[in-house]
Design an enzyme around this catalytic site. Structure first.
Site, PDB file in Angstrom:
ATOM      1  N   GLU A 112      -2.931  -3.522   9.294  1.00 23.71           N
ATOM      2  CA  GLU A 112      -3.406  -4.574   8.417  1.00 23.71           C
ATOM      3  C   GLU A 112      -2.815  -5.918   8.826  1.00 23.71           C
ATOM      4  O   GLU A 112      -1.682  -6.011   9.301  1.00 23.71           O
ATOM      5  CB  GLU A 112      -3.040  -4.238   6.973  1.00 23.71           C
ATOM      6  CG  GLU A 112      -3.882  -3.064   6.484  1.00 23.71           C
ATOM      7  CD  GLU A 112      -3.525  -2.571   5.096  1.00 23.71           C
ATOM      8  OE1 GLU A 112      -4.423  -2.041   4.421  1.00 23.71           O
ATOM      9  OE2 GLU A 112      -2.368  -2.700   4.676  1.00 23.71           O
ATOM     10  N   CYS A 125       0.066 -13.153   8.562  1.00 24.05           N
ATOM     11  CA  CYS A 125       1.111 -12.132   8.532  1.00 24.05           C
ATOM     12  C   CYS A 125       0.667 -11.013   9.472  1.00 24.05           C
ATOM     13  O   CYS A 125      -0.322 -10.330   9.231  1.00 24.05           O
ATOM     14  CB  CYS A 125       1.270 -11.653   7.091  1.00 24.05           C
ATOM     15  SG  CYS A 125       2.539 -10.412   6.906  1.00 24.05           S
ATOM     16  N   CYS A 136      12.812   1.907   4.288  1.00 20.31           N
ATOM     17  CA  CYS A 136      13.298   1.142   3.141  1.00 20.31           C
ATOM     18  C   CYS A 136      12.600   1.684   1.890  1.00 20.31           C
ATOM     19  O   CYS A 136      11.373   1.845   1.885  1.00 20.31           O
ATOM     20  CB  CYS A 136      13.017  -0.338   3.347  1.00 20.31           C
ATOM     21  SG  CYS A 136      13.738  -0.930   4.901  1.00 20.31           S
ATOM     22  N   CYS A 139       9.481  -0.027   0.144  1.00 21.70           N
ATOM     23  CA  CYS A 139       8.406  -0.548   1.001  1.00 21.70           C
ATOM     24  C   CYS A 139       7.348   0.516   1.260  1.00 21.70           C
ATOM     25  O   CYS A 139       7.663   1.631   1.674  1.00 21.70           O
ATOM     26  CB  CYS A 139       9.011  -1.026   2.327  1.00 21.70           C
ATOM     27  SG  CYS A 139       7.767  -1.507   3.541  1.00 21.70           S
ATOM     28  N   CYS A 367       3.452  -8.611   0.131  1.00 20.53           N
ATOM     29  CA  CYS A 367       4.552  -8.076   0.937  1.00 20.53           C
ATOM     30  C   CYS A 367       4.841  -6.636   0.590  1.00 20.53           C
ATOM     31  O   CYS A 367       5.028  -6.299  -0.580  1.00 20.53           O
ATOM     32  CB  CYS A 367       5.850  -8.802   0.599  1.00 20.53           C
ATOM     33  SG  CYS A 367       5.965 -10.398   1.247  1.00 20.53           S
TER      34      CYS A 367
HETATM   35  N1  SAH Z   1      10.076  -4.779   8.943  1.00 24.06           N
HETATM   36  C1  SAH Z   1      10.368  -6.141   8.756  1.00 24.06           C
HETATM   37  C2  SAH Z   1       9.148  -6.994   8.445  1.00 24.06           C
HETATM   38  C3  SAH Z   1       8.118  -6.463   7.487  1.00 24.06           C
HETATM   39  S1  SAH Z   1       8.421  -6.468   5.788  1.00 24.06           S
HETATM   40  C4  SAH Z   1      11.408  -6.319   7.703  1.00 24.06           C
HETATM   41  O1  SAH Z   1      11.725  -5.371   7.008  1.00 24.06           O
HETATM   42  O2  SAH Z   1      11.945  -7.419   7.580  1.00 24.06           O
HETATM   43  C5  SAH Z   1       8.338  -8.146   5.189  1.00 24.06           C
HETATM   44  C6  SAH Z   1       9.190  -8.363   3.928  1.00 24.06           C
HETATM   45  O3  SAH Z   1       8.628  -7.734   2.756  1.00 24.06           O
HETATM   46  C7  SAH Z   1      10.576  -7.773   4.095  1.00 24.06           C
HETATM   47  O4  SAH Z   1      11.558  -8.640   3.601  1.00 24.06           O
HETATM   48  C8  SAH Z   1      10.490  -6.545   3.233  1.00 24.06           C
HETATM   49  O5  SAH Z   1      11.756  -6.104   2.870  1.00 24.06           O
HETATM   50  C9  SAH Z   1       9.649  -7.033   2.081  1.00 24.06           C
HETATM   51  N2  SAH Z   1       9.069  -5.951   1.276  1.00 24.06           N
HETATM   52  C10 SAH Z   1       8.800  -4.686   1.649  1.00 24.06           C
HETATM   53  N3  SAH Z   1       8.266  -3.989   0.620  1.00 24.06           N
HETATM   54  C11 SAH Z   1       8.183  -4.837  -0.434  1.00 24.06           C
HETATM   55  C12 SAH Z   1       7.681  -4.727  -1.761  1.00 24.06           C
HETATM   56  N4  SAH Z   1       7.139  -3.597  -2.200  1.00 24.06           N
HETATM   57  N5  SAH Z   1       7.744  -5.812  -2.564  1.00 24.06           N
HETATM   58  C13 SAH Z   1       8.244  -6.977  -2.091  1.00 24.06           C
HETATM   59  N6  SAH Z   1       8.716  -7.146  -0.852  1.00 24.06           N
HETATM   60  C14 SAH Z   1       8.694  -6.096  -0.019  1.00 24.06           C
HETATM   61 FE1  SF4 Z   2      11.787  -1.517   6.007  1.00 16.55          FE
HETATM   62 FE2  SF4 Z   2       9.196  -1.740   5.430  1.00 16.55          FE
HETATM   63 FE3  SF4 Z   2      10.371  -3.536   7.047  1.00 16.55          FE
HETATM   64 FE4  SF4 Z   2       9.958  -1.017   7.895  1.00 16.55          FE
HETATM   65  S1  SF4 Z   2       8.378  -2.512   7.363  1.00 16.55           S
HETATM   66  S2  SF4 Z   2      11.851  -2.209   8.125  1.00 16.55           S
HETATM   67  S3  SF4 Z   2      10.281   0.167   6.015  1.00 16.55           S
HETATM   68  S4  SF4 Z   2      10.800  -3.209   4.879  1.00 16.55           S
END
Ligand code: SAH
Ligand code: SF4
Length: 390
Positions: A112, A125, A136, A139, A367
């Protein structure tokens, strides 16, 4: 109201019989590739410049349209190469103007891409992996098995696809596209995947996007977000030089271990040490600390105060992200009053503390909500631990 534009029915053009895709090759690799296919070495530099401009400045995908190349040479190129970007499968447009694209890459996998229009900018993005090896706990992407790293062509191809959709390529031979404000002016590597676990491809793709004779995005308009892959942080400064965002999300190792499990390998102190060196190495002003606001998990006044103490001395802004829920997500979003109180403590300590407005929530484009429909399989705990090397 959500407007959904359904499946785009352009049939996928697969590279025919071993033809090489030129999209995603750096200038050096493009030169080598052209020479290997018969371009005389003496001409190679000029040919690289010409082809580069057609592909990245004017968005041309057909060798026959490259009118400053001899007809016979164009035919030779078409025999050996293709100019291919990921295929657009569907596009959804949110009530707030956010666009979520689903694109298909070789092997039939899908990722996506989200376009977020704002008054002073338009941000794309971009995804760097199909799924993510990290897990995480807040996420959505983290629940999806990693299928593979995207190639450099598939990463820069997302930008090219969005420019196609926005109709933003300048007229070939006429403009450079710099006449007015750009619809796609910024790129954030905040889609699916951990960009620093796909370093070389992300670097090559961003180098191409930054090249002044092509898409020409300034390095200050590209932000790479990482969960904290410490050994790659200095390399990001040296080899890409873009802005950096860190998924920080907690102020103690105990909580960060749970939210961002990569913290078990590189803890808060190790991460902060690497970050202290970043601004100087990359000659950039400040690092963005992303902090997802999870009710009763990481959102107390004490957390806010600890955060300010931890980052003391690092030029920073703190981006508070109200948690975006997804089906089955184990957390709740902090209350607005809590988020505001948290922001206030940070602001009073002298840091910008914007609260990120969730965009495209009605189309699950916010996000952390990205996860392609074709890859719904949930990992087992054992798989998660193994993949993360924990
Ligand atoms: N993998 C990278 C980039 C992708 S995530 C990283 O983790 O930084 C982009 C941002 O969205 C990151 O800060 C992530 O922690 C945040 N994020 C992930 N899941 C989320 C959610 N459900 N609600 C809000 N932010 C979220
Ligand atoms: Fe963590 Fe999601 Fe970023 Fe992967 S994409 S590093 S699971 S926040």
């Amino acid at each position: 109201m959500t407007i959904t534009q359904d499946v785009v029915t352009i049939p996928r053009k697969l590279p025919e019989g071993g033809k090489v895709n030129l999209v995603g090759l750096t200038r050096d690799k493009l030169r080598e590739t052209l020479i290997a296919a018969g371009t005389p070495e003496k001409q190679a530099k000029m040919r690289v410049n010409q082809i580069w401009q057609w592909i990245y400045q004017w968005g041309v995908r057909d060798f026959d349209a490259m009118t400053n190349l001899a007809k016979a040479y164009r035919a030779q190129l078409a025999e050996n190469f293709v100019i291919e970007i990921p295929e657009l499968v569907s596009k959804q447009v949110s009530a707030d103007g956010t666009r979520k694209y689903l694109v298909r890459i070789a092997g039939g996998h899908e990722v996506e891409v989200v376009y977020i229009p704002e008054t002073d900018r338009g941000t794309l993005c971009v995804s760097s992996q199909v799924g993510c090896t990290l897990t995480c706990s807040f996420c959505h992407t983290g629940t999806q098995k990693l299928v593979r790293n995207l190639t450099a062509g598939e990463i820069v191809g997302q930008i090219m696809m969005a420019r196609d959709d926005l109709g933003e390529w300048p007229e070939p031979g006429v403009g450079s596209g710099e006449a007015g404000p750009r619809l796609l002016s910024n790129v954030v590597l905040m889609g699916m995947g951990e960009p620093l676990y796909n370093f070389d491809n992300v670097r090559d793709a961003m180098k191409i996007a930054m090249d002044g004779e092509g898409i020409s995005l300034s390095r200050r308009r590209i932000t790479l977000s990482t969960s904290g892959v410490v050994p790659e942080i200095a390399k990001t400064a040296e080899e890409i030089g873009c802005l950096l965002a860190i998924s920080f999300h907690a102020t103690t190792d105990e909580v960060r271990d749970q939210l961002v499990p990569i913290n078990k390998r590189w803890n808060i102190k190790t991460l902060l040490d690497a970050l202290r060196a970043y601004p100087k190495l990359s000659n950039s002003e400040r690092i963005t600390f992303e902090y997802v606001m999870l009710k009763d998990v990481n959102d107390t006044d004490a957390d806010a105060r600890r955060l300010v103490k931890l980052i003391a001395g690092i030029p920073a802004k703190i981006n508070l992200i109200p948690f975006n829920e997804w089906p089955g997500s184990p957390y709740e979003r902090s209350d607005w009053s809590r988020i505001e109180a948290f922001a206030d403590i940070i602001y009073k300590a002298g840091y910008a503390s914007p609260i990120r407005t969730p965009r495209g929530e009605d189309i699950m484009a916010a996000c952390g909500q990205l996860k392609s429909a074709t890859e719904r399989a949930r990992k087992s705990r054992a798989e998660i631990a193994k993949e993360a090397g924990l």
